[in-house]
Scaffold this active site. Structure first.
Site, PDB file in Angstrom:
ATOM      1  CG  HIS A  48      92.811  35.089   2.572  1.00  0.00           C
ATOM      2  ND1 HIS A  48      91.614  35.123   3.261  1.00  0.00           N
ATOM      3  CD2 HIS A  48      93.176  36.384   2.390  1.00  0.00           C
ATOM      4  CE1 HIS A  48      91.283  36.393   3.488  1.00  0.00           C
ATOM      5  NE2 HIS A  48      92.213  37.169   2.974  1.00  0.00           N
ATOM      6  CG  HIS A 279      96.683  37.854   0.127  1.00  0.00           C
ATOM      7  ND1 HIS A 279      97.318  37.499   1.291  1.00  0.00           N
ATOM      8  CD2 HIS A 279      95.590  38.566   0.507  1.00  0.00           C
ATOM      9  CE1 HIS A 279      96.643  37.985   2.321  1.00  0.00           C
ATOM     10  NE2 HIS A 279      95.595  38.642   1.867  1.00  0.00           N
ATOM     11  CD  GLU A 429     102.136  50.119  27.399  1.00  0.00           C
ATOM     12  OE1 GLU A 429     102.532  49.992  26.213  1.00  0.00           O
ATOM     13  OE2 GLU A 429     102.677  50.907  28.202  1.00  0.00           O
ATOM     14  CG  HIS A 491     100.180  60.209  31.393  1.00  0.00           C
ATOM     15  ND1 HIS A 491     100.753  60.770  30.281  1.00  0.00           N
ATOM     16  CD2 HIS A 491     101.079  59.317  31.872  1.00  0.00           C
ATOM     17  CE1 HIS A 491     101.957  60.249  30.109  1.00  0.00           C
ATOM     18  NE2 HIS A 491     102.177  59.353  31.050  1.00  0.00           N
TER      19      HIS A 491
HETATM   20  C1  LIG Z   1      96.061  43.947  11.999  1.00  0.00           C
HETATM   21  C2  LIG Z   1      95.676  43.590  10.607  1.00  0.00           C
HETATM   22  N1  LIG Z   1      95.793  44.510   9.639  1.00  0.00           N
HETATM   23  C3  LIG Z   1      95.405  44.223   8.385  1.00  0.00           C
HETATM   24  C4  LIG Z   1      94.886  43.009   8.075  1.00  0.00           C
HETATM   25  C5  LIG Z   1      94.389  42.713   6.671  1.00  0.00           C
HETATM   26  N2  LIG Z   1      95.318  41.761   6.048  1.00  0.00           N
HETATM   27  C6  LIG Z   1      95.043  40.469   5.940  1.00  0.00           C
HETATM   28  S1  LIG Z   1      96.325  39.583   5.312  1.00  0.00           S
HETATM   29  C7  LIG Z   1      97.263  40.976   5.160  1.00  0.00           C
HETATM   30  C8  LIG Z   1      98.689  40.953   4.688  1.00  0.00           C
HETATM   31  C9  LIG Z   1      99.001  39.841   3.838  1.00  0.00           C
HETATM   32  O1  LIG Z   1     100.374  39.644   3.760  1.00  0.00           O
HETATM   33  P1  LIG Z   1     101.047  38.449   4.523  1.00  0.00           P
HETATM   34  O2  LIG Z   1     100.879  38.613   5.962  1.00  0.00           O
HETATM   35  O3  LIG Z   1     102.439  38.351   4.015  1.00  0.00           O
HETATM   36  O4  LIG Z   1     100.215  37.187   4.087  1.00  0.00           O
HETATM   37  P2  LIG Z   1     100.301  36.428   2.713  1.00  0.00           P
HETATM   38  O5  LIG Z   1     100.133  37.438   1.620  1.00  0.00           O
HETATM   39  O6  LIG Z   1     101.618  35.783   2.675  1.00  0.00           O
HETATM   40  O7  LIG Z   1      99.168  35.483   2.745  1.00  0.00           O
HETATM   41  C10 LIG Z   1      96.558  42.088   5.575  1.00  0.00           C
HETATM   42  C11 LIG Z   1      97.091  43.476   5.517  1.00  0.00           C
HETATM   43  C12 LIG Z   1      94.788  42.066   9.110  1.00  0.00           C
HETATM   44  N3  LIG Z   1      94.282  40.865   8.927  1.00  0.00           N
HETATM   45  N4  LIG Z   1      95.213  42.375  10.361  1.00  0.00           N
END
Ligand SMILES: Cc1ncc(C[n+]2csc(CCOP(=O)(O)OP(=O)(O)O)c2C)c(N)n1
Length: 683
Positions: A48, A279, A429, A491
Site C-alpha cells: 500500500h 491505495h 466490549e 444470552h
Molecule cells: C477491519 C478491517 N476491514 C477491512 C480491511 C481491509 N482494508 C484495508 S485498508 C481499507 C480501507 C482503506 O481506506 P483508509 O482507511 O482510508 O486508508 P487509505 O485508503 O487512506 O490508505 C480496508 C477496507 C481491514 N484492513 N480491516
C-alpha cells in the site's frame, strides 16, 4: 507537478520543537519516506504505497520534532508510543524505523518487504519488529490499543510518579480506522477518561478502497471527536508549519486531541495521487518515475542520500539526553519503588505473594467449602489475588455486579483518579478488549475484563490479536451456558467455547468449582505470553474438591476428579458446571454395576500441550468415552474420539429457569448415564 509542502526553514527557529537537523529540508526527509514506500511496494509487487506517501509529512514532523524515542532502546519504558493504526500503510513505519536508525529495520529488510522471515511483514507485527508497538491491520484496533496504552500510562504515572512515567501516545489513523465501530467505543472512553496525552493524527484523505469516502461516509469527524470530549482541529496535512503548530498545541491539552490532517493519498504520484488507485497496489514504473520527477527526488530506488539519511539519523538521537535523564530519575527512585517498577515493567509476577494468595484461598475453601457459582468463586479468588498482584487492573463492560470482577478494595480508575484499579468500560466490549491489549502492550499492568461469554463475539477481533501478539490479557466471561436461565437464547452461549478454543494461543478455562476457579486464575496470571478467557457460571455449583491440595491440578488441562471403583468401563469428560452432572452420572452407572471415572477438563489447550504420555494417561482406555458440556460438540472429538458419546447442545437455548433447561435439553446425570450404557450395549 511539484510537491507543495513548505520547507522546514519556514518554521520559526525559536520553536521549541525545531527540526533536529537543518541539513535536509522537511520535504527531502518526507520524500525519503515516499520513495522507500513506492520502491518497496514495487519490489514486493504488493502493498500500500498511497497511505505512507500521503502521511509522510505528518510522520516527518512527528518523528523529527515531537516523538520521544530512542532507536537504541525500543523498549525504553518512558518512550512515547507511536501506533500506526492504519496498518496497511506499514511501509510508513518501516521507513521511519530505518531512517531513524532502529537496528530492526535495515535497508535490506526494506528490500525484503513482505517476504518470509523479513522484519517488514505486510502489516506491522510488534512481535516481529522492535519499534513497532502493536500489531495493526484490522482497522480500528490500533486506535483502540492506543487508548489502552494511554490509560496504562496515566495509571503508572499515578502509581510511580511522573518522574518516571510521563509520555504520550501518538496515533496515525485513517478513514477506515474511524469508520470502524470500535473507534467510537475507544474514543468515547478516551474522552470520558480525559486522556490528554493521547494524540490522534487523522490521515484525512477522503479515499478508501472503493473510491471516494463520500460513497459511504459523511461524518464530520472533528465534530464527532469533540462530541466525545476531545479537542479536535482540522489542518493541512502537507504543511509542516500547521502540523507543528497543531502538535505543539496538543502538548498542553486538557483532553485527548484529534488532528484531522487533510492529505492527498499517494502524494506526488502524477496520475494516482488523490485516487483509490494509489491505495493498495504498486504504482508501476511510469508512475514512480513521474512521482520522482514531481517530488524532485532523483535518487535510485532504495537510495536515500547521505544528507537526508544523516538528518533522519540525527532526529533519531533527539531523545538521547531525555533518556539519560530518565535513567537518572529512575535510579533516584527509592530502591523498593524502583524494584517494583522494574518488576511490573518486565511483566514478572510477585511470585511469593501470588503463591501465598492462592494457597490462602485453597485453605479457606478446604476449611469452609463454598457451593457457589464460579463467577462468585472468581470474586472470592480475586479478593486475595488483587491485593497480592498490584498490577492487576479489573473492569467490566457495564456488568460489574454480574461478572463479579470488582473486589471490595478496588477503587475506580477515573479522570480524577488514575490510580484506581477498576475500569467501568461502559457497554463497549470491543473497545474494552482492544484497550486491554494496549494496556498489556504498554506494560506494567495486567488487565482483566468482565462481560457475558455470549458477548465474546463482540470482543473477538481484539482477543484474536491478543493471542497473535501473545499478550497477557484476561477475560472474565460469565453466564457461560444455558445455565444462565431466563435471559434465553440471545444470552446463552452455545458455540462460543468452541469458537474461542479455535483461536491459537488463547487459553480458554472453564473451571468446575471454587477450587478450580482459583487454579485457573493462577494459570491465567502465570501465562505471561498469552491471553486467557475464564468461562464462569451464573448458577450455583457444588464444591467438588473439598480436600486441600497444594498442586494446581488444572495446569495439566485435564485430570481425574473422581476415580472409578475398579477398572473403569466408562470415562466421562466434562467441563465447568457439567462436571457435577458427570459425578452424579458416575453414581447412576455405579448403581448399574458399571465402573466409571470422571475427568474434569478445565482447559483443552493445556491438555493438548501436555506430554503425550500424560495426555494418554488422563484420557485413559475405558471402552466408552462420554463428553458433557452444555455447548456444541465441535472440538470435543480431540478428547473423546470420534466414537465418543457427547451430551450437550446442538441448537440454541431457550428462556426458562435453568433447571428446566437442563432437563429440556437432556443434559442430566440420567442422560449421561444412558449415553454411556447405550455405547456399552447395556441400555
Ligand atoms: C477491519 C478491517 N476491514 C477491512 C480491511 C481491509 N482494508 C484495508 S485498508 C481499507 C480501507 C482503506 O481506506 P483508509 O482507511 O482510508 O486508508 P487509505 O485508503 O487512506 O490508505 C480496508 C477496507 C481491514 N484492513 N480491516
Amino acid at each position: 507537478m511539484k510537491a507543495t509542502a513548505s520547507p522546514t526553514a519556514a518554521v520559526a527557529s525559536s520553536d521549541r520543537h525545531a527540526p533536529a537537523d537543518a541539513g535536509a529540508t522537511h520535504n527531502a526527509m518526507a520524500n525519503a519516506i515516499r520513495a522507500l514506500a513506492m520502491d518497496a511496494v514495487e519490489q514486493a509487487k504488493s502493498g500500500h504505497p498511497g497511505m505512507p506517501m500521503g502521511a509522510a509529512d505528518i510522520a516527518t514532523v512527528l518523528f523529527t520534532r515531537f516523538l520521544k524515542f530512542d532507536p537504541a532502546d525500543p523498549a525504553w519504558p518512558d518512550r512515547d508510543r507511536f501506533v500506526l493504526s492504519a496498518g496497511h500503510g506499514s511501509m510508513l513505519i518501516y521507513a521511519l524505523l530505518y531512517l531513524t536508525g532502529y537496528a530492526s529495520v535495515t535497508l535490506d529488510e526494506i528490500r525484503r518487504f513482505r517476504q518470509l522471515g523479513a522484519t517488514t511483514p505486510g502489516h506491522p507485527e510488534n512481535f516481529i519488529t522492535p519499534g513497532v508497538e502493536t500489531t495493526t491491520g484490522p482497522l480500528g484496533q490500533g486506535l483502540a490499543n492506543a487508548v489502552g496504552m494511554a490509560i496504562a500510562e496515566r495509571h503508572m504515572a499515578a502509581v510511580f510518579g511522573d518522574m518516571v512515567v510521563d509520555h504520550k501516545t501518538y496515533v496515525i489513523a485513517s478513514d477506515g480506522d474511524l469508520m470502524e465501530g470500535v473507534s467510537h467505543e475507544a474514543s468515547a472512553l478516551a474522552g470520558h477518561l480525559k486522556l490528554n496525552k493521547l494524540i490522534v493524527l487523522f490521515d484525512d484523505n477522503g479515499i478508501s478502497i472503493d473510491g471516494a469516502l463520500s460513497l459511504a461516509d459523511s461524518t464530520d469527524q472533528v465534530k464527532r471527536f469533540e462530541a466525545c470530549g476531545w479537542n479536535a482541529v482540522r489542518i493541512d496535512g502537507h504543511d509542516p508549519v500547521a502540523i507543528t503548530a497543531a502538535l505543539e498545541k496538543a502538548q498542553s491539552s486538557d483532553k485527548p486531541v484529534m488532528i484531522a490532517c487533510k492529505t492527498r493519498i499517494g502524494y506526488g504520484a502524477p496520475t494516482k495521487q488523490g485516487k483509490a488507485s494509489s491505495h493498495g497496489s504498486p504504482l508501476g514504473a511510469d508512475e514512480i518515475k513521474g512521482a520522482r520527477d514531481a517530488l524532485s527526488w532523483e535518487h535510485a530506488p532504495f537510495d536515500v542520500p547521505d544528507p537526508v539519511l544523516g538528518a533522519w539519523r540525527v532526529a533519531g538521537q533527539r531523545a538521547k539526553s531525555a533518556h539519560a535523564e530518565w535513567n537518572k530519575r529512575l535510579a533516584a527512585l527509592a530502591a523498593d519503588r524502583r524494584v517494583e517498577f522494574e518488576r511490573r515493567i518486565k511483566g514478572e509476577l510477585p511470585a511469593q505473594a501470588l503463591a501465598e494468595a492462592v494457597r490462602m484461598v485453597k485453605e479457606s475453601l478446604a476449611a469452609t467449602p463454598k457451593d457457589i457459582a464460579t463467577r462468585s468463586s472468581s470474586e472470592f479468588a480475586l479478593e486475595a489475588l488483587v491485593p497480592a498482584v498490584p498490577e492487576m487492573i479489573g473492569g467490566s463492560a457495564d456488568l460489574t455486579g454480574s461478572n463479579n470482577t470488582r473486589t471490595k478494595s478496588m477503587q475506580v480508575l477515573s479522570a480524577s483518579d488514575y490510580s484506581g484499579r477498576f475500569i467501568h468500560y461502559g457497554v463497549r466490549e470491543h473497545g474494552m478488549a482492544a484497550a486491554m491489549n494496549g494496556m498489556a502492550l504498554h506494560g506494567g499492568v495486567i488487565p482483566y475484563s468482565g462481560t457475558f461469554l455470549v458477548f465474546s463475539d463482540y470482543c473477538r477481533p481484539a482477543i484474536r490479536l491478543a493471542a497473535l501478539m501473545g499478550e497477557r490479557v484476561i477475560h472474565v466471561m460469565t453466564h457461560d451456558s444455558i445455565g444462565l436461565g431466563e435471559d434465553g437464547p440471545t444470552h446463552q452461549p452455545v458455540e462460543h467455547l468452541a469458537a474461542l478454543r479455535a483461536i491459537p494461543n488463547l487459553l480458554v478455562f472453564r473451571p468446575a468449582d471454587a477450587v478450580e476457579t482459583v487454579e485457573c486464575w493462577e494459570l491465567a496470571l502465570r501465562n505471561n505470553d498469552r491471553p486467557s478467557a475464564l468461562a464462569l457460571t451464573r448458577q450455583g455449583l457444588p464444591q467438588l474438591r473439598r480436600e486441600f491440595d497444594a498442586e494446581n491440578r488444572c495446569a495439566a488441562g485435564a485430570y481425574e476428579i473422581a476415580g472409578a471403583e475398579g477398572k473403569a468401563e466408562v470415562s466421562i469428560f466434562a467441563t465447568g458446571s457439567e462436571v457435577a452432572i458427570a459425578v452424579e452420572a458416575q453414581k447412576l452407572l455405579a448403581a448399574r454395576g458399571v465402573p466409571a471415572r470422571v475427568v474434569s477438563v478445565p482447559c483443552f489447550k493445556l491438555l493438548a500441550e501436555a506430554p503425550e504420555a500424560a495426555r494418554r494417561a488422563v484420557i485413559g482406555i475405558a471402552r466408552v468415552n462420554v463428553g458433557v458440556e452444555a455447548a456444541v460438540r465441535q472440538g470435543w472429538d480431540a478428547v473423546i474420539g470420534v466414537d465418543g458419546a457427547f451430551v450437550g447442545m446442538s441448537s440454541f437455548g431457550a428462556s426458562a429457569p435453568y433447571k428446566d433447561l437442563y432437563k429440556h435439553f437432556g443434559i442430566t446425570p440420567q442422560s449421561v448415564a444412558d449415553a454411556a450404557l447405550r455405547k456399552l450395549g447395556k441400555a
